[in-house]
Each structure stands twice: as C-alpha cells, then as structure tokens.
Design an enzyme around this catalytic site. Structure first.
Site, PDB file in Angstrom:
ATOM      1  N   SER A  55     -20.370 -10.649  93.523  1.00 29.28           N
ATOM      2  CA  SER A  55     -19.170  -9.963  93.064  1.00 29.28           C
ATOM      3  C   SER A  55     -17.940 -10.280  93.899  1.00 29.28           C
ATOM      4  CB  SER A  55     -19.387  -8.448  93.062  1.00 29.28           C
ATOM      5  OG  SER A  55     -20.353  -8.092  92.119  1.00 29.28           O
ATOM      6  N   HIS A 107     -15.407  -6.183  96.462  1.00 29.31           N
ATOM      7  CA  HIS A 107     -14.480  -6.534  95.383  1.00 29.31           C
ATOM      8  C   HIS A 107     -13.064  -6.714  95.929  1.00 29.31           C
ATOM      9  CE1 HIS A 107     -17.230  -4.470  92.161  1.00 29.31           C
ATOM     10  NE2 HIS A 107     -17.785  -5.522  92.718  1.00 29.31           N
TER      11      HIS A 107
END
Length: 179
Positions: A55, A107
């Site tokens: 991610s 993220h």
C-alpha cells in the site's frame, strides 16, 4: 482479500500508465523508494503493530501521478478532469485508510514521498513547433527544487528516527489514534 484486490487493481492501473509515459526505471525507483519510506513511517508511528503490504508503495505511485499532473500540466489533454479525479480518489483512499487494520502512516508516507520524488523525476521534455527541446518552465524548476528538498528531508528523517530508535509517541501522543 478485498484490500489485496484493490492494491492489485491500483498497481496495474496507476503503474501501467506511469510506466508507459515515464519508463520502467523511473517508475520502479519511485515505487521502491516510496515503499521504503512508507514502511519506515509505519515502523516509527506504529512500532508495536506489524504492517505488511504494498500500500505505501502504491500510494507513492499515486503521489507520482499528482506530481506528473502538476509538472506536466501543459502536456495533459484534460488536466482539470484529471485533477478532479485525483482529488476524489485521494480523499476516498485517505478516508478508507482510517478503517481498522489499514496502516494510515504507510499510506501518508508513500503519498508524500511519491509526490515529492515524482516532482523531481517525472518531468517530461517539452518541444517547440520545430521539435527542439524547450527549457524547463520556472514553476517546473521550482517544483524540482521543492520536491528534492522534501524527498531528501523525508528520507533522512525516517532513516535517522529509525537509526536512533525514536518513539514517535514522545512527540506525538495522539498519533496512534490516526491508524
């Protein structure tokens, strides 16, 4: 399983488009460096929570798309449409990232590093009507400088905080609430 599927789709869509325009070496560099910085952010802000996955690196590519859109604005076919899509997808992904078991720091770290690094390495060459290379515009040179400073600062900061085993909760007691 859903997170894995969404990551695979994002990697295919974003990675493919960036690679077609900028080449494998630049996109791979962006992916690896952003992923490493993202993993570092996760280790600093959530040291007791194991976090794995792509991610952070995918968010780095997403940041690269932001940088590409800004750096190469004049070369885009429909830049306002792209910016609208980027705003929607960024907000949606950051909101989804607040769900349990998703690493918000990975993220954010990937997005910030990818955007900064993208401003440096994803600048397309511009040509005049005769096919000759044109010099970079002032805003592009400024973005390259700012991107280089932010990317270097982020990489050095993450490396230093990891090397000195700094506990992020000492200077940010509420940070664990974001993830």
């Amino acid at each position: 399983a859903v997170h894995f599927l969404l990551n695979a789709i994002a990697l295919y869509c974003i990675g493919r488009d960036l690679e077609l325009v900028h080449g494998t070496a630049k996109v791979t560099s962006l992916y690896i460096v952003s992923g490493a910085v993202a993993a570092g952010w996760s280790a600093i802000f959530l040291p007791d929570t194991p976090s794995v996955g792509a991610s952070g690196a995918i968010f780095g590519l997403f940041g690269g798309v932001w940088a590409d859109a800004v750096q190469n604005w004049g070369l885009m076919r429909q830049p306002y449409c792209l910016i609208g899509q980027l705003i929607f997808v960024t907000v949606l992904n950051l909101i989804l990232g607040l769900h349990p078991y998703l690493d918000t720091y990975q993220h954010l770290g990937g997005l910030i590093c990818g955007t900064a690094l993208g401003c440096v390495i994803l600048v397309q060459e511009r040509k005049d009507a005769r096919g000759r290379s044109r010099p970079l515009m002032k805003y592009q040179r400024a973005l390259i400088l700012i991107g280089a400073i932010v990317a270097t600062f982020t990489i050095v900061l993450v490396a230093a905080l990891l090397a000195f085993d700094v506990d992020a909760h000492e200077f940010c007691p509420f940070c664990d609430k974001l993830s």
